[in-house]
Design a protein around this motif. Structure first.
Motif, PDB file in Angstrom:
ATOM      1  N   LEU B 131      43.729  -9.876 -20.570  1.00 54.41           N
ATOM      2  CA  LEU B 131      42.281  -9.763 -20.421  1.00 54.41           C
ATOM      3  C   LEU B 131      41.617 -10.883 -21.207  1.00 54.41           C
ATOM      4  O   LEU B 131      42.011 -11.170 -22.335  1.00 54.41           O
ATOM      5  CB  LEU B 131      41.794  -8.413 -20.956  1.00 54.41           C
ATOM      6  N   SER B 132      40.617 -11.494 -20.615  1.00 55.94           N
ATOM      7  CA  SER B 132      39.891 -12.506 -21.368  1.00 55.94           C
ATOM      8  C   SER B 132      38.559 -11.921 -21.797  1.00 55.94           C
ATOM      9  O   SER B 132      37.867 -11.264 -21.022  1.00 55.94           O
ATOM     10  CB  SER B 132      39.735 -13.761 -20.506  1.00 55.94           C
ATOM     11  N   LEU B 133      38.200 -12.112 -23.070  1.00 58.72           N
ATOM     12  CA  LEU B 133      36.949 -11.583 -23.619  1.00 58.72           C
ATOM     13  C   LEU B 133      35.934 -12.713 -23.718  1.00 58.72           C
ATOM     14  O   LEU B 133      36.218 -13.753 -24.305  1.00 58.72           O
ATOM     15  CB  LEU B 133      37.175 -10.996 -25.018  1.00 58.72           C
ATOM     16  N   THR B 134      34.778 -12.513 -23.098  1.00 58.81           N
ATOM     17  CA  THR B 134      33.747 -13.546 -23.130  1.00 58.81           C
ATOM     18  C   THR B 134      32.465 -12.947 -23.692  1.00 58.81           C
ATOM     19  O   THR B 134      32.029 -11.897 -23.244  1.00 58.81           O
ATOM     20  CB  THR B 134      33.485 -14.067 -21.705  1.00 58.81           C
ATOM     21  N   VAL B 135      31.891 -13.597 -24.663  1.00 59.55           N
ATOM     22  CA  VAL B 135      30.591 -13.174 -25.189  1.00 59.55           C
ATOM     23  C   VAL B 135      29.513 -13.966 -24.457  1.00 59.55           C
ATOM     24  O   VAL B 135      29.615 -15.189 -24.340  1.00 59.55           O
ATOM     25  CB  VAL B 135      30.501 -13.422 -26.708  1.00 59.55           C
ATOM     26  N   ALA B 136      28.519 -13.263 -23.916  1.00 54.19           N
ATOM     27  CA  ALA B 136      27.420 -13.943 -23.240  1.00 54.19           C
ATOM     28  C   ALA B 136      26.129 -13.510 -23.897  1.00 54.19           C
ATOM     29  O   ALA B 136      25.881 -12.315 -24.045  1.00 54.19           O
ATOM     30  CB  ALA B 136      27.404 -13.593 -21.766  1.00 54.19           C
ATOM     31  N   LEU B 137      25.318 -14.471 -24.337  1.00 58.80           N
ATOM     32  CA  LEU B 137      24.025 -14.089 -24.871  1.00 58.80           C
ATOM     33  C   LEU B 137      22.954 -15.020 -24.315  1.00 58.80           C
ATOM     34  O   LEU B 137      23.180 -16.220 -24.142  1.00 58.80           O
ATOM     35  CB  LEU B 137      24.009 -14.050 -26.403  1.00 58.80           C
ATOM     36  N   GLY B 138      21.835 -14.425 -23.997  1.00 58.57           N
ATOM     37  CA  GLY B 138      20.743 -15.210 -23.436  1.00 58.57           C
ATOM     38  C   GLY B 138      19.496 -14.368 -23.473  1.00 58.57           C
ATOM     39  O   GLY B 138      19.546 -13.155 -23.686  1.00 58.57           O
ATOM     40  N   SER B 139      18.370 -15.004 -23.286  1.00 54.74           N
ATOM     41  CA  SER B 139      17.128 -14.257 -23.307  1.00 54.74           C
ATOM     42  C   SER B 139      16.102 -14.976 -22.456  1.00 54.74           C
ATOM     43  O   SER B 139      16.349 -16.087 -21.980  1.00 54.74           O
ATOM     44  CB  SER B 139      16.648 -14.106 -24.746  1.00 54.74           C
ATOM     45  N   PHE B 140      14.955 -14.331 -22.313  1.00 54.86           N
ATOM     46  CA  PHE B 140      13.874 -14.944 -21.562  1.00 54.86           C
ATOM     47  C   PHE B 140      13.368 -16.166 -22.317  1.00 54.86           C
ATOM     48  O   PHE B 140      13.578 -16.295 -23.523  1.00 54.86           O
ATOM     49  CB  PHE B 140      12.745 -13.931 -21.367  1.00 54.86           C
ATOM     50  N   GLY B 141      12.720 -17.035 -21.624  1.00 53.34           N
ATOM     51  CA  GLY B 141      12.184 -18.222 -22.284  1.00 53.34           C
ATOM     52  C   GLY B 141      13.047 -19.436 -22.016  1.00 53.34           C
ATOM     53  O   GLY B 141      13.886 -19.441 -21.111  1.00 53.34           O
ATOM     54  N   GLN B 142      12.819 -20.461 -22.831  1.00 52.41           N
ATOM     55  CA  GLN B 142      13.420 -21.755 -22.529  1.00 52.41           C
ATOM     56  C   GLN B 142      14.753 -21.983 -23.223  1.00 52.41           C
ATOM     57  O   GLN B 142      15.486 -22.892 -22.860  1.00 52.41           O
ATOM     58  CB  GLN B 142      12.453 -22.868 -22.967  1.00 52.41           C
ATOM     59  N   SER B 143      15.066 -21.185 -24.238  1.00 52.92           N
ATOM     60  CA  SER B 143      16.290 -21.452 -24.995  1.00 52.92           C
ATOM     61  C   SER B 143      17.506 -21.295 -24.103  1.00 52.92           C
ATOM     62  O   SER B 143      17.595 -20.357 -23.315  1.00 52.92           O
ATOM     63  CB  SER B 143      16.395 -20.489 -26.176  1.00 52.92           C
ATOM     64  N   SER B 144      18.455 -22.213 -24.274  1.00 53.71           N
ATOM     65  CA  SER B 144      19.594 -22.170 -23.360  1.00 53.71           C
ATOM     66  C   SER B 144      20.556 -21.073 -23.789  1.00 53.71           C
ATOM     67  O   SER B 144      20.791 -20.863 -24.976  1.00 53.71           O
ATOM     68  CB  SER B 144      20.286 -23.531 -23.313  1.00 53.71           C
ATOM     69  N   PRO B 145      21.096 -20.356 -22.831  1.00 56.33           N
ATOM     70  CA  PRO B 145      21.996 -19.237 -23.141  1.00 56.33           C
ATOM     71  C   PRO B 145      23.383 -19.748 -23.514  1.00 56.33           C
ATOM     72  O   PRO B 145      23.665 -20.934 -23.407  1.00 56.33           O
ATOM     73  CB  PRO B 145      22.029 -18.460 -21.842  1.00 56.33           C
ATOM     74  N   LEU B 146      24.218 -18.842 -23.955  1.00 54.36           N
ATOM     75  CA  LEU B 146      25.566 -19.230 -24.397  1.00 54.36           C
ATOM     76  C   LEU B 146      26.584 -18.245 -23.821  1.00 54.36           C
ATOM     77  O   LEU B 146      26.387 -17.029 -23.856  1.00 54.36           O
ATOM     78  CB  LEU B 146      25.626 -19.189 -25.935  1.00 54.36           C
ATOM     79  N   SER B 147      27.647 -18.772 -23.291  1.00 56.57           N
ATOM     80  CA  SER B 147      28.766 -17.903 -22.926  1.00 56.57           C
ATOM     81  C   SER B 147      30.027 -18.593 -23.408  1.00 56.57           C
ATOM     82  O   SER B 147      30.218 -19.786 -23.207  1.00 56.57           O
ATOM     83  CB  SER B 147      28.818 -17.700 -21.412  1.00 56.57           C
TER      84      SER B 147
END
Lengths: 463, 290
Positions: B131-147
């Motif tokens: 299994l591969s574990l990926t953390v994804a975080l992002g939000s509204f607005g202009q900041s770029s998300p991260l996975s």
């Protein structure tokens, strides 16, 4: 069989009366919409009419609307457009949709794109009945990773790639000219159950998620996220056991005029219009409908002189072939199975004794003009009885084929066994018989004609 | 509204513009102080493994039936600790591409925590080899998300859990091929053995005749018998030979009805000629010649 006859008739009708394509179910299409909604879907409706569909418009609350007259379907296809209403009218309960599908009619359902709009109760009920689970009111899909518009902070208009499927599934939803076009999507999405009858057509991007816009406006916690990623379906198709089709589009704007536009990010036209054609074509049976054009089987015993005979012998080679064609808008064309898929033949007596792939044959017994002949040769099992040739070809997005032909498989006749002298182990026993025969004949001769040599010979003793 | 810009207005406009720039300048979502810990129920917790946005955990991890996985991290927008709208752990079966997600519990301060027991993971994923574990975080607005993929985990099911696995749901697809397995063909012993026994059986015949002639058997009375009954003797012996011939024909090609017909013809011949021939034999015996 009924389908085949009907399809031949409709194909003929389409040749005579119309130059455009026509659905295999029929052209009579009911549009359930309110007047202000119609303006949003002009292109979709005119594209359908250009393909030969005849449309009738009714509002959801219409009292004159009836789906059945004299127990016959009045419409072949139904499109339910998004509505602000909490419930459809008295003439459109969820059971009427199921009755329509049971009678072979198709339904396309567009759910509202805005999280403020309701999904009518009848539609939510129908969805549950076909293993599709809609989120409650107020949910919306967002994708922070690839929003359609970089400036817009809401991220609720998604860019979605055109559908792609595993290599064993036919893709009827990427037939537009631009294969890399992006789809503009806005809506809530839904979850799809594990029934094989329901297939997700369009899935959300990997990191997109559907959340409760009221309860979880600042943070998407566990309880307020409906689903995410590839588990979140945006468009799904249901094919009932009688091959009627029901398609759910979670965000109706996907097929609306305002999505048939340029995508700011890629500066190219969105793929929505071509996708709308593909979705409606599949739902209304212009694509993905298979037809059996012929079944032939023959055996080693009589060769091709006796085709579709009743009796085969055990341990004899038997060849089975089936000709398949698929409908494509206005004509039948040869059906080509996907690369990693196979049309399979089963040879069954209670259990399958064989399940073998039927490869496309280059030299079929009967040449069909518009179909592919799939054929295979195998050796009948060493078990006599009544066997069935069965082709049970059920695949996502294709109409079902389940053909059966029963034949008798007989045992060896008494003169088909190896003769005893052909079995080396029997040679001593056969020799034993002939030694006894010759010995007995010799003994009879000697008994009849032997002359005692001496006075005290055996002759006396014998008396 | 003033049409002419005064110096103070210009300053204010400049400040506003600067703020706009800082708002538009895309910062990005990231996390710090991230640890992953696998602990077993009732046992001491395992070692905390640190990971960052650039260096995922390279060790091979295993997740047993009673294990649970704990991830702690702090989310930041740029340099400021802040709560994003989305902070999910995606768990993906690397072979089937099947994926599920788990939402973190995040405080306003950006401190996030996820406890994931093996039983929380869907069965379909647990049967995967990795299994591969990926953390994804992002939000509204202009900041770029991260996975970012933070680790690879091998789920291990114990025997009881394996037994309790439900059968996978029906899927319309190509099924496994089945080929009939034929019973073994009947086999004969090696030909050389059959030939040896054939020779032994056939050898009995000369031994038998040899023994009879050694015991002074002969056919000297044949002329005498033929003279006494010239028809009965050849006919009787011939009918016996004919019987054997009929049996041979039955063995080779004719059917039972033809055989019975032939036997029916031969039977009276053999019976009548036989009785005449045996009468002659009796005459010889009464004459004392046998």
């Amino acid at each position: 069989m009924g389908l085949t006859l009907r399809s031949v008739l409709t194909a003929l009708v389409s040749l005579v009366s119309l130059s455009q394509g026509i659905s295999l179910t029929g052209p009579r299409t009911l549009l359930v919409l309110e007047d202000d909604v119609k303006a949003q879907f002009q292109t979709l409706i005119s594209d359908l009419e250009a393909r030969g569909f005849t449309t009738t418009t009714h509002t959801p609350k219409s009292t004159t609307l009836t789906l059945f007259q004299h127990e016959e379907r009045v419409y072949d296809n139904i499109i339910i457009f998004p509505t602000k209403l909490k419930g459809l009218g008295p003439n459109l309960p969820s059971s009427s949709f199921l009755k329509h599908a049971t009678a072979g009619g198709n339904i396309l359902i567009l759910l509202p794109s805005s999280q403020d709009d309701n999904v009518p109760t009848a539609i939510a009920e129908l969805a549950t009945q076909v293993d599709i689970y809609l989120p409650p009111k107020g949910f919306a899909v967002v994708n922070h990773f690839d929003p359609a518009d970089a400036i817009e902070p809401e991220h609720n208009t998604l860019l979605v790639d055109l559908p792609s499927f595993p290599s064993d599934t036919k893709n009827y939803f990427n037939t537009g000219e631009d294969k890399d076009a992006k789809l503009l999507y806005r809506g809530a999405g839904f979850a799809v159950g594990s029934s094989p009858l329901v297939q997700p057509i369009l899935k959300a991007p990997r990191f997109a998620y559907s959340y409760d816009t009221k309860e979880a406006s600042s943070f998407a916690d566990d309880e307020n996220v409906f689903s995410a990623g590839k588990q979140l379906a945006l468009v799904a198709g249901v094919q009932t056991r009688n091959n009627a089709r029901i398609t759910f589009v979670a965000g109706g704007d996907l097929l609306a005029d305002k999505s048939f536009t340029k995508v700011a990010k890629t500066n190219k036209m969105s793929g929505n219009r071509a996708f709308a054609k593909d979705v409606t074509a599949w739902t209304f049976k212009e694509t993905g409908v298979l037809r059996v054009d012929g079944i032939e089987h023959w055996g080693e015993e009589f060769g091709k002189e006796v085709v579709n005979g009743d009796v085969y012998r055990i341990k004899h080679n038997v060849t089975f072939s089936i000709a398949l064609s698929e409908y494509s808008y206005d004509h039948f064309k040869p059906f080509v199975a996907p690369a990693d898929d196979a049309v399979q033949l089963e040879f069954i007596m209670l259990d399958p004794y064989y399940r073998i792939p039927l490869p496309a044959s280059s030299s079929p017994l009967t040449q069909h003009k518009n179909s592919t002949t799939y054929s295979a040769t195998f050796k009948t099992p060493d078990q006599h009885g009544v066997f069935t040739f069965a082709v049970n070809y059920k695949r996502p997005f294709l109409s079902n084929i389940h053909e059966k032909r029963a034949v008798t498989v007989r045992h060896f006749a008494h003169n088909e066994w190896t003769r005893s002298w052909g079995i080396s182990g029997s040679w001593p026993w056969i020799a034993g018989i002939w030694v006894v025969v010759v010995g007995w004949i010799g003994f009879v001769g000697l008994w009849l004609w032997s002359k005692p040599v001496v006075a005290e010979g055996k002759g006396k003793k014998k008396q | 509204m003033k049409l002419l810009p005064s110096p103070s207005n210009l300053l204010a406009a400049g400040l506003l513009f600067g703020q706009l720039i800082s708002a538009v300048t895309p910062s990005s979502w990231t996390f710090t102080d991230a640890t992953l810990q696998i602990s077993q129920k009732g046992a001491e917790a395992g070692a905390k493994q640190r990971f960052t946005t650039t260096s995922p955990i390279s060790d091979a991890l295993t997740l047993k039936t009673t294990d649970s996985l704990k991830i702690l991290l702090t989310t930041k927008e740029g340099d400021v600790a802040k709560r994003p709208h989305q902070l999910f752990l995606f768990v993906k079966d690397t072979s089937s591409e099947l994926e599920s997600f788990f939402a973190f519990d995040v405080k306003e301060s950006g401190k996030a925590r996820l406890d994931l027991a093996q039983k929380d993971i869907p069965i379909a994923l647990l049967t995967s080899p990795s299994l591969s574990l990926t953390v994804a975080l992002g939000s509204f607005g202009q900041s770029s998300p991260l996975s970012i993929e933070i680790a690879k985990v091998t789920p291990v099911l114990d025997a009881a859990a394996k037994k309790a696995l439900p059968s996978p749901p029906l899927k319309y697809q190509k099924l496994d091929e089945i080929h009939h397995i034929f019973r073994a063909e009947p086999r004969s012993p090696p030909k050389i053995i059959s030939l040896v026994f054939l020779a032994a059986v056939a050898g009995c015949l000369p031994v038998l005749f040899g023994a009879w002639f050694a015991l002074s058997a002969n056919v000297s009375h044949l002329p005498k018998s033929l003279a006494a009954s010239p028809i009965a003797h050849p006919l009787f012996f011939g009918s016996l030979l004919a019987f054997e011939g009929v049996f041979l024909a039955y063995y080779l090609k004719i059917n039972i009805f033809q055989t019975l017909g032939a036997v029916a013809v031969l039977m009276p011949v053999a019976a009548i000629s036989g009785s005449r021939a045996l009468r002659e034999v009796r005459a010889r015996r009464l004459n004392g010649e046998r």
